[in-house]
Design a protein around this motif. Structure first.
Motif, mmCIF file in Angstrom:
data_model
loop_
_atom_site.group_PDB
_atom_site.id
_atom_site.type_symbol
_atom_site.label_atom_id
_atom_site.label_comp_id
_atom_site.label_asym_id
_atom_site.label_seq_id
_atom_site.Cartn_x
_atom_site.Cartn_y
_atom_site.Cartn_z
ATOM 1 N N ARG A 40 0.823 -1.210 0.000
ATOM 2 C CA ARG A 40 0.000 0.000 0.000
ATOM 3 C C ARG A 40 0.858 1.262 0.000
ATOM 4 N N MET A 41 1.897 1.268 0.807
ATOM 5 C CA MET A 41 2.756 2.457 0.887
ATOM 6 C C MET A 41 3.461 2.719 -0.438
ATOM 7 N N ALA A 43 2.355 1.769 -3.374
ATOM 8 C CA ALA A 43 1.333 2.162 -4.342
ATOM 9 C C ALA A 43 0.931 3.623 -4.157
ATOM 10 N N ASP A 44 0.892 4.086 -2.915
ATOM 11 C CA ASP A 44 0.467 5.455 -2.609
ATOM 12 C C ASP A 44 1.611 6.456 -2.643
ATOM 13 N N GLY A 45 2.835 5.955 -2.555
ATOM 14 C CA GLY A 45 3.990 6.851 -2.422
ATOM 15 C C GLY A 45 4.748 7.031 -3.713
#
Length: 54
Positions: A40-41, A43-45
């Motif tokens: 998730r990190m 993908a979001d970062g």
């Protein structure tokens, strides 16, 4: 402010490790978080950085 800086540094380090071929579980274990959180990190970062072949 410090949390933003350290968070960005963590994402950058995870992206570097991913670019060098580390798996999500290995990165998560090293960072002390779950592999799903790593996914998730990333993908979001920041985008995963590719390292040139040596």
């Amino acid at each position: 402010m410090l949390e933003e800086v350290t968070g960005a540094a963590l994402i950058a380090a995870m992206a570097d490790a991913r670019g060098e071929g580390w798996g999500l579980r290995k990165i998560g274990t090293s960072a002390g978080i779950s592999h799903e959180q790593v996914r998730r990190m990333l993908a979001d970062g920041l985008p995963v950085r590719e390292h040139p072949a040596h």
